[in-house]
Design an enzyme around this catalytic site. Structure first.
Site, PDB file in Angstrom:
ATOM      1  N   HIS A  11       0.857  -1.199   0.000  1.00 27.63           N
ATOM      2  CA  HIS A  11       0.000   0.000   0.000  1.00 27.63           C
ATOM      3  C   HIS A  11       0.882   1.234   0.000  1.00 27.63           C
ATOM      4  O   HIS A  11       1.387   1.646   1.051  1.00 27.63           O
ATOM      5  CB  HIS A  11      -0.911   0.007   1.227  1.00 27.63           C
ATOM      6  CG  HIS A  11      -1.955   1.083   1.205  1.00 27.63           C
ATOM      7  ND1 HIS A  11      -3.283   0.828   1.465  1.00 27.63           N
ATOM      8  CD2 HIS A  11      -1.876   2.411   0.958  1.00 27.63           C
ATOM      9  CE1 HIS A  11      -3.973   1.953   1.382  1.00 27.63           C
ATOM     10  NE2 HIS A  11      -3.138   2.943   1.071  1.00 27.63           N
ATOM     11  N   HIS A  13       1.442   5.379  -1.723  1.00 26.68           N
ATOM     12  CA  HIS A  13       1.012   6.527  -2.523  1.00 26.68           C
ATOM     13  C   HIS A  13       2.267   7.151  -3.122  1.00 26.68           C
ATOM     14  O   HIS A  13       3.081   7.726  -2.388  1.00 26.68           O
ATOM     15  CB  HIS A  13       0.253   7.542  -1.665  1.00 26.68           C
ATOM     16  CG  HIS A  13      -1.006   6.974  -1.085  1.00 26.68           C
ATOM     17  ND1 HIS A  13      -2.204   6.999  -1.752  1.00 26.68           N
ATOM     18  CD2 HIS A  13      -1.234   6.319   0.076  1.00 26.68           C
ATOM     19  CE1 HIS A  13      -3.140   6.409  -1.009  1.00 26.68           C
ATOM     20  NE2 HIS A  13      -2.577   5.983   0.107  1.00 26.68           N
ATOM     21  N   LYS A  92      -9.237  -0.417  -5.999  1.00 27.59           N
ATOM     22  CA  LYS A  92      -9.226   0.226  -4.676  1.00 27.59           C
ATOM     23  C   LYS A  92     -10.506   1.019  -4.484  1.00 27.59           C
ATOM     24  O   LYS A  92     -10.798   1.936  -5.262  1.00 27.59           O
ATOM     25  CB  LYS A  92      -8.025   1.161  -4.564  1.00 27.59           C
ATOM     26  CG  LYS A  92      -7.990   2.001  -3.281  1.00 27.59           C
ATOM     27  CD  LYS A  92      -7.735   1.171  -2.035  1.00 27.59           C
ATOM     28  CE  LYS A  92      -7.740   2.009  -0.761  1.00 27.59           C
ATOM     29  NZ  LYS A  92      -6.615   2.924  -0.658  1.00 27.59           N
ATOM     30  N   HIS A 129     -10.501   1.134   1.452  1.00 29.78           N
ATOM     31  CA  HIS A 129     -10.297   2.093   2.543  1.00 29.78           C
ATOM     32  C   HIS A 129     -11.535   1.969   3.432  1.00 29.78           C
ATOM     33  O   HIS A 129     -12.582   2.535   3.120  1.00 29.78           O
ATOM     34  CB  HIS A 129     -10.152   3.518   2.006  1.00 29.78           C
ATOM     35  CG  HIS A 129      -9.922   4.537   3.086  1.00 29.78           C
ATOM     36  ND1 HIS A 129      -8.760   5.253   3.225  1.00 29.78           N
ATOM     37  CD2 HIS A 129     -10.716   4.949   4.114  1.00 29.78           C
ATOM     38  CE1 HIS A 129      -8.834   6.051   4.273  1.00 29.78           C
ATOM     39  NE2 HIS A 129     -10.017   5.885   4.829  1.00 29.78           N
ATOM     40  N   HIS A 163      -4.919  -0.718   5.643  1.00 30.44           N
ATOM     41  CA  HIS A 163      -4.497   0.015   6.840  1.00 30.44           C
ATOM     42  C   HIS A 163      -5.484  -0.159   7.985  1.00 30.44           C
ATOM     43  O   HIS A 163      -6.042   0.807   8.497  1.00 30.44           O
ATOM     44  CB  HIS A 163      -4.239   1.494   6.548  1.00 30.44           C
ATOM     45  CG  HIS A 163      -5.267   2.178   5.669  1.00 30.44           C
ATOM     46  ND1 HIS A 163      -6.602   2.200   5.962  1.00 30.44           N
ATOM     47  CD2 HIS A 163      -5.140   2.847   4.505  1.00 30.44           C
ATOM     48  CE1 HIS A 163      -7.250   2.863   5.020  1.00 30.44           C
ATOM     49  NE2 HIS A 163      -6.392   3.267   4.116  1.00 30.44           N
ATOM     50  N   ASP A 234       1.151   2.475   3.572  1.00 30.74           N
ATOM     51  CA  ASP A 234       0.335   3.679   3.354  1.00 30.74           C
ATOM     52  C   ASP A 234       1.213   4.923   3.361  1.00 30.74           C
ATOM     53  O   ASP A 234       0.758   6.007   3.745  1.00 30.74           O
ATOM     54  CB  ASP A 234      -0.781   3.786   4.397  1.00 30.74           C
ATOM     55  CG  ASP A 234      -1.861   4.789   3.996  1.00 30.74           C
ATOM     56  OD1 ASP A 234      -1.933   5.178   2.813  1.00 30.74           O
ATOM     57  OD2 ASP A 234      -2.630   5.207   4.882  1.00 30.74           O
TER      58      ASP A 234
END
Lengths: 327, 327
Positions: A11, A13, A92, A129, A163, A234
């Site tokens: 995970h 970004h 996602k 999420h 997460h 994350d």
């Protein structure tokens, strides 16, 4: 010396443009592969965008790093998903408005069923999420009924509760074989006390927010032992100007410290032998992946995390870590 | 037009020096009197300091404002308290380390008993920052057993649970006639959701931290109706540089907006006729005060709260309020 076989961050970004160029090398240096989130502006909702974004990442990282691409959840046709399948690891799903660039997310969870059925048929995992509406400390718990419903209604759909932050979320793994969870680095360390129990710490502000000590303890137990739990940092960089401001952005940039800090924690918990499972083996099993042929080595040698990396303040800035990644 | 007779803010931080000169006029303009907290550096622990600090305040505010002075709780002799009594409204007890400049606070609550007995005998109220150790959302609840013990053990000692933030704290008022509570402006409005449920808002960060929606609802009911609950803003200015920083200081500067925002809220709750009790009458009854002969008038006339007042960002900066204080 600690050798990790095909460590993967499930995970991340990586952002775009200059920020991508700044942060992606940190993930690519320490991990053989990573699951790249699609919450760009605009979100990644087509195969063409997936392929473009993948190329943009590889130009920065080189080919020794594998970006596992994702599509931003919306209603997709069977044809779209069939065409995308070879190029993505999953879809996602963001409930609308729950975190950075999630304004285009799903507002009504009942609208997901048709696409979920196609994903189940095609063997495409769902990454969630998992936060619902309501009071910030209760949002993960508020979303768990949706996870329960989908995990039961689509038993061959692999679902990853991203997460996970609560003991209740971890416990749900025991009820469904097709349910998995990623656990971040920072949620293994911090609670809400660290965020605002003393002074307020914008660089520890993330979504989902860190919860209670008993939740953190449950996450630690799962990281050590649960076959359905694996690592997803994350890592979510924001410029320091967006963090140290009246409307501080949510996200912690942990890529540069993830493996060293995990090694330190697992060593402290007398479980260094279980780190390989957490950062690679269980994720391979969950997603049916063949491990990359790449090892990453760490040695026990202290270093101090820099106060900033470009315009971004990394997690654990200024702190000393006992382990470092070596070439 | 709304006329308030002798409005009083029963919990303010006026600081010292330049900050005092900046903020005290706002309290003195809108309130006939205020209870001034003693958590300076060093804390106010002697009658000489009380008198000096009182003079420093009056030089800024003029004599139309009455500062009710407090001593920082420590072990005092009967002689000390007897000498101080004409000059103070009470002693403020801080558990060690719980908020700004509370490092010199009390570490072991059992050490308080001798001084509490003298205070009870001399009729000197005890004002408490009621937070114990542990997880930040549980700290007020963790301290309530101490309040219960003292309220029961010293039935003639008047105890004020300052800036109460929880439903459990409010409920405790019903059990003891000698127990009172102040309620701040901001805790009547915000919950933890406002602090970090969306973006993170350093200017809404305070101690005790804002709690859950049901806690806020309980505070609103008490502000409207509970005879033992009265207004104390806990206005606590910090320079913007200390708020918009990695270690954001706890405190909300609400003095410039307190009465207008309260009038707006009480009007919204269809209870404007109860504002007089909340901002004056109940506090007079609790402390046995004779109201000052000073009225403050508000009119229904919109204004926008400035983005900053000197180096301090006020509560509700940039927002429009329907009521304003008029000369």
């Amino acid at each position: 010396m600690l050798i990790l076989h095909s460590p993967m961050d499930m995970h991340v970004h990586l952002r775009q443009g200059d920020m991508l160029a700044l942060v992606a090398p940190h993930t690519a240096r320490d991990f053989a592969a990573a699951v790249v989130m699609p919450n760009l502006t605009p979100p990644v909702t087509s195969l063409a965008q997936v392929l473009d974004y993948r190329q943009e990442i590889l130009r920065v990282t080189g080919e020794s790093f594998t970006p596992f691409m994702t599509l931003f959840f919306r209603a997709y046709s069977r044809e779209e998903l069939l065409a995308a399948r070879p190029h993505i690891i999953g879809l996602k799903l963001y409930p609308a408005g729950m975190t950075t660039n999630s304004e285009d997310g799903l507002a009504d969870m009942r609208q997901a069923n048709a696409t979920l059925a196609i994903m189940e048929e095609l063997g495409i995992p769902l990454l969630i999420h998992g936060e619902g509406c309501g009071f910030v400390m209760d949002r993960e718990a508020a979303f768990l009924p949706v996870v329960r419903e989908w995990a039961g209604a689509f038993p061959r759909l692999r679902i990853v509760l991203e997460h996970v932050t609560t003991e209740a979320g971890v416990k749900l793994l025991d009820r469904f074989e097709n349910l998995f969870a990623t656990i971040t680095l920072h949620h293994l360390f911090i609670t809400l006390d660290d965020v605002l129990g003393g002074l307020m710490r914008p660089h520890l502000f993330c979504k989902p927010v860190a919860k209670r000590p008993e939740d953190r303890d449950a996450l630690r137990r799962a990281a050590l032992d649960h076959p359905q739990a694996f690592f997803g940092s994350d890592t979510a960089p924001h410029p320091v100007t967006a963090k140290e401001a009246p409307g501080c952005a949510a996200g912690i940039f942990s890529a540069p410290v993830a493996l060293p800090a995990l090694a330190g924690l697992f060593e402290e918990l007398d479980a260094l032998d279980r780190l390989q499972a957490f950062v690679s083996d269980r994720a391979c099993a969950a997603y049916g992946l063949t491990p990359m042929a790449r090892d990453v080595r760490l040695e026990r040698s202290a270093w101090t995390v820099p106060q900033s990396i470009g315009c971004v303040v990394p997690y654990l800035a200024g702190q000393s870590l006992d382990w470092r990644v070596v070439d």
